[in-house]
Scaffold this active site. Structure first.
Site, PDB file in Angstrom:
ATOM      1  N   SER A 149       0.838  -1.211   0.000  1.00 20.14           N
ATOM      2  CA  SER A 149       0.000   0.000   0.000  1.00 20.14           C
ATOM      3  C   SER A 149       0.868   1.254   0.000  1.00 20.14           C
ATOM      4  O   SER A 149       2.049   1.222   0.356  1.00 20.14           O
ATOM      5  CB  SER A 149      -0.916   0.021   1.231  1.00 20.14           C
ATOM      6  OG  SER A 149      -0.142   0.270   2.386  1.00 20.14           O
ATOM      7  N   ASP A 155      -1.336  -0.840  -3.738  1.00 20.82           N
ATOM      8  CA  ASP A 155      -2.676  -0.674  -3.167  1.00 20.82           C
ATOM      9  C   ASP A 155      -2.934   0.741  -2.637  1.00 20.82           C
ATOM     10  O   ASP A 155      -2.037   1.372  -2.073  1.00 20.82           O
ATOM     11  CB  ASP A 155      -2.810  -1.696  -2.019  1.00 20.82           C
ATOM     12  CG  ASP A 155      -4.234  -1.934  -1.610  1.00 20.82           C
ATOM     13  OD1 ASP A 155      -5.124  -1.884  -2.479  1.00 20.82           O
ATOM     14  OD2 ASP A 155      -4.475  -2.188  -0.410  1.00 20.82           O
ATOM     15  N   GLU A 189     -12.144   2.709  -6.822  1.00 24.69           N
ATOM     16  CA  GLU A 189     -13.212   2.671  -5.830  1.00 24.69           C
ATOM     17  C   GLU A 189     -14.134   3.846  -6.038  1.00 24.69           C
ATOM     18  O   GLU A 189     -13.687   4.961  -6.319  1.00 24.69           O
ATOM     19  CB  GLU A 189     -12.591   2.723  -4.434  1.00 24.69           C
ATOM     20  CG  GLU A 189     -13.596   2.833  -3.312  1.00 24.69           C
ATOM     21  CD  GLU A 189     -12.919   2.691  -1.948  1.00 24.69           C
ATOM     22  OE1 GLU A 189     -12.260   1.665  -1.725  1.00 24.69           O
ATOM     23  OE2 GLU A 189     -13.048   3.612  -1.141  1.00 24.69           O
ATOM     24  N   HIS A 212     -12.378  -0.954   6.971  1.00 25.26           N
ATOM     25  CA  HIS A 212     -10.932  -1.145   7.149  1.00 25.26           C
ATOM     26  C   HIS A 212     -10.511  -1.253   8.614  1.00 25.26           C
ATOM     27  O   HIS A 212     -11.093  -0.611   9.489  1.00 25.26           O
ATOM     28  CB  HIS A 212     -10.162   0.048   6.550  1.00 25.26           C
ATOM     29  CG  HIS A 212      -9.995  -0.030   5.065  1.00 25.26           C
ATOM     30  ND1 HIS A 212     -10.366   0.987   4.228  1.00 25.26           N
ATOM     31  CD2 HIS A 212      -9.482  -0.989   4.270  1.00 25.26           C
ATOM     32  CE1 HIS A 212     -10.090   0.661   2.976  1.00 25.26           C
ATOM     33  NE2 HIS A 212      -9.554  -0.543   2.974  1.00 25.26           N
ATOM     34  N   HIS A 244     -12.737  -4.759   0.258  1.00 28.96           N
ATOM     35  CA  HIS A 244     -11.685  -4.213   1.125  1.00 28.96           C
ATOM     36  C   HIS A 244     -12.094  -4.416   2.582  1.00 28.96           C
ATOM     37  O   HIS A 244     -13.245  -4.690   2.881  1.00 28.96           O
ATOM     38  CB  HIS A 244     -11.488  -2.716   0.836  1.00 28.96           C
ATOM     39  CG  HIS A 244     -10.681  -2.464  -0.403  1.00 28.96           C
ATOM     40  ND1 HIS A 244      -9.476  -1.799  -0.385  1.00 28.96           N
ATOM     41  CD2 HIS A 244     -10.901  -2.802  -1.688  1.00 28.96           C
ATOM     42  CE1 HIS A 244      -8.994  -1.729  -1.611  1.00 28.96           C
ATOM     43  NE2 HIS A 244      -9.845  -2.328  -2.428  1.00 28.96           N
ATOM     44  N   GLY A 245     -11.113  -4.272   3.474  1.00 29.05           N
ATOM     45  CA  GLY A 245     -11.426  -4.398   4.893  1.00 29.05           C
ATOM     46  C   GLY A 245     -11.908  -5.789   5.255  1.00 29.05           C
ATOM     47  O   GLY A 245     -12.778  -5.958   6.110  1.00 29.05           O
ATOM     48  N   ASN A 301      -9.353  -8.405  -0.088  1.00 31.60           N
ATOM     49  CA  ASN A 301      -8.183  -7.683   0.450  1.00 31.60           C
ATOM     50  C   ASN A 301      -8.083  -7.840   1.970  1.00 31.60           C
ATOM     51  O   ASN A 301      -9.035  -7.534   2.682  1.00 31.60           O
ATOM     52  CB  ASN A 301      -8.313  -6.187   0.149  1.00 31.60           C
ATOM     53  CG  ASN A 301      -7.979  -5.843  -1.284  1.00 31.60           C
ATOM     54  OD1 ASN A 301      -7.894  -6.719  -2.136  1.00 31.60           O
ATOM     55  ND2 ASN A 301      -7.805  -4.569  -1.552  1.00 31.60           N
ATOM     56  N   THR A 355      -5.088  -6.197   8.081  1.00 28.69           N
ATOM     57  CA  THR A 355      -5.038  -6.166   9.550  1.00 28.69           C
ATOM     58  C   THR A 355      -4.894  -7.558  10.166  1.00 28.69           C
ATOM     59  O   THR A 355      -4.215  -7.717  11.193  1.00 28.69           O
ATOM     60  CB  THR A 355      -6.307  -5.456  10.078  1.00 28.69           C
ATOM     61  OG1 THR A 355      -6.341  -4.144   9.486  1.00 28.69           O
ATOM     62  CG2 THR A 355      -6.293  -5.325  11.581  1.00 28.69           C
TER      63      THR A 355
HETATM   64  O1  G3H Z   1      -6.657  -2.652   0.802  1.00 24.38           O
HETATM   65  C1  G3H Z   1      -6.469  -3.329   1.815  1.00 24.38           C
HETATM   66  C2  G3H Z   1      -7.530  -3.835   2.634  1.00 24.38           C
HETATM   67  O2  G3H Z   1      -8.708  -3.238   2.396  1.00 24.38           O
HETATM   68  C3  G3H Z   1      -7.213  -4.401   3.956  1.00 24.38           C
HETATM   69  O3  G3H Z   1      -8.163  -4.108   4.945  1.00 24.38           O
HETATM   70  O4  G3H Z   1      -6.684  -4.286   6.922  1.00 24.38           O
HETATM   71  O5  G3H Z   1      -9.120  -4.188   7.178  1.00 24.38           O
HETATM   72  O6  G3H Z   1      -8.064  -6.217   6.224  1.00 24.38           O
HETATM   73  P1  G3H Z   1      -7.997  -4.747   6.397  1.00 24.38           P
HETATM   74 ZN    ZN Z   2      -8.439  -1.276   1.353  1.00 24.37          ZN
END
Ligand code: G3H
Ligand code: ZN
Length: 281
Positions: free
Chosen positions: A47, A81, A133, A175, A203-204, A225, A228
């Site tokens: 990222s 990213d 996005e 996220h 995402h997230g 994706n 975390t």
């Molecule tokens: O683009 C990366 C992701 O959206 C990661 O999200 O850290 O909540 O898993 P996350």
């Molecule tokens: Zn993301």
């Protein structure tokens, strides 16, 4: 195995594809180990924030990720990213990335369209796959803030206007969640799948429980994706380690093992392959 491309991995995947955000070399190694253990292709993501962490330099972490990917026995691709900086975008092709997520989602709609269109044109000229996005909500999470949803009609218009190859959609994930309790809007995923010809990106995904991930993939979500979840595993291993002393390797080994376990579990969940969890040594 030669570096794979995101486009080829996504096109060949019978179910979902995991795209893991890496911060350190150990993250990349853990993801590659997990991909080999489960026999599934995977995408390594760097990222813009991770580049910032690496003193603003893309190449050290990109070159390391590329070497890890090339040494793997399963297809591994590199993805850049959440790029907001056009200078960074233009470094992607020479650094081994086959895809980029260009993120102008915090801009007003017209500006998001114009900037994303320009990014997609540039990316396609270099043979890269461009993800974007759609979102107009501010704050840290943009379109992935809790409660925000992508409208299928607007999404279709955005894809047509920008020419992007994949779209990150807001369907209930957020996220940086450290608990897995997000509930996704599965009817919306099905409607977006129906409305859009391009792959959908979630995402997230760290905050999304396994059964929700499986349902999302079954409904048409393609690129998942995850960032975390690896960081939780990394930090828990370091903080829980009984090792003392100056040598960081025992603790980093534990962190890498724990991240590989977490990644293997998610790869199996998203790709639908059977995988027996192993306890880290
Ligand atoms: O683009 C990366 C992701 O959206 C990661 O999200 O850290 O909540 O898993 P996350
Ligand atoms: Zn993301």
């Amino acid at each position: 195995m030669p570096l794979a491309t995101t486009a080829s991995i996504v096109a060949a995947a019978p179910a979902g594809v995991c795209a893991f955000n890496i911060v350190t070399l150990e993250h990349a190694e853990a993801v590659a180990l997990a991909a080999e253990r489960t026999g599934t292709p995977v995408i390594l993501q760097v990222s813009e924030n991770a580049v910032r962490f690496h003193l603003g330099r893309l190449r050290p972490i990109a070159d390391a990720a590329r070497a890890v990917a090339a040494a793997a026995s399963v297809p591994v691709a590199l993805h850049l990213d959440h790029v907001t900086d056009d200078g960074l975008l233009r470094e992607a092709a020479d650094a081994g990335f086959s895809s980029v997520m260009y993120d102008a989602s915090r801009e007003p709609y017209e500006i998001n369209v114009a900037r994303t269109r320009a990014a997609a044109d540039w990316a396609h000229g270099c043979g890269l796959w461009l993800e974007a996005e759609l979102g107009e909500v501010g704050g840290k999470d943009g379109a992935h803030a809790p409660g925000v949803r992508t409208d299928p009609g607007e999404a279709a218009a955005f894809v047509a206007a920008t020419g992007v190859d994949a779209l990150a959609v807001a369907v209930g994930s957020s996220h940086a969640m450290t608990t897995r309790e997000a509930r996704l809007d599965h009817d919306l995923i099905a409607a977006l799948r129906e409305a859009l010809a391009v792959p959908l990106v979630l995402h997230g995904s760290s905050g999304v429980p396994d059964d929700e991930l499986r349902r999302a993939v079954a409904a048409g979500m393609k690129k998942i994706n995850i960032g975390t979840a690896l960081n939780i595993a990394f930090t828990a291993a370091i903080e829980g380690s009984a090792h003392r002393g100056a040598d960081p390797r025992p603790r980093l080994t534990a962190a890498r093992d724990r991240m590989a376990e977490a990644a293997a579990h998610l790869l199996a969940t998203v790709s639908g392959v059977a995988h027996e969890c192993r306890t880290a040594s």
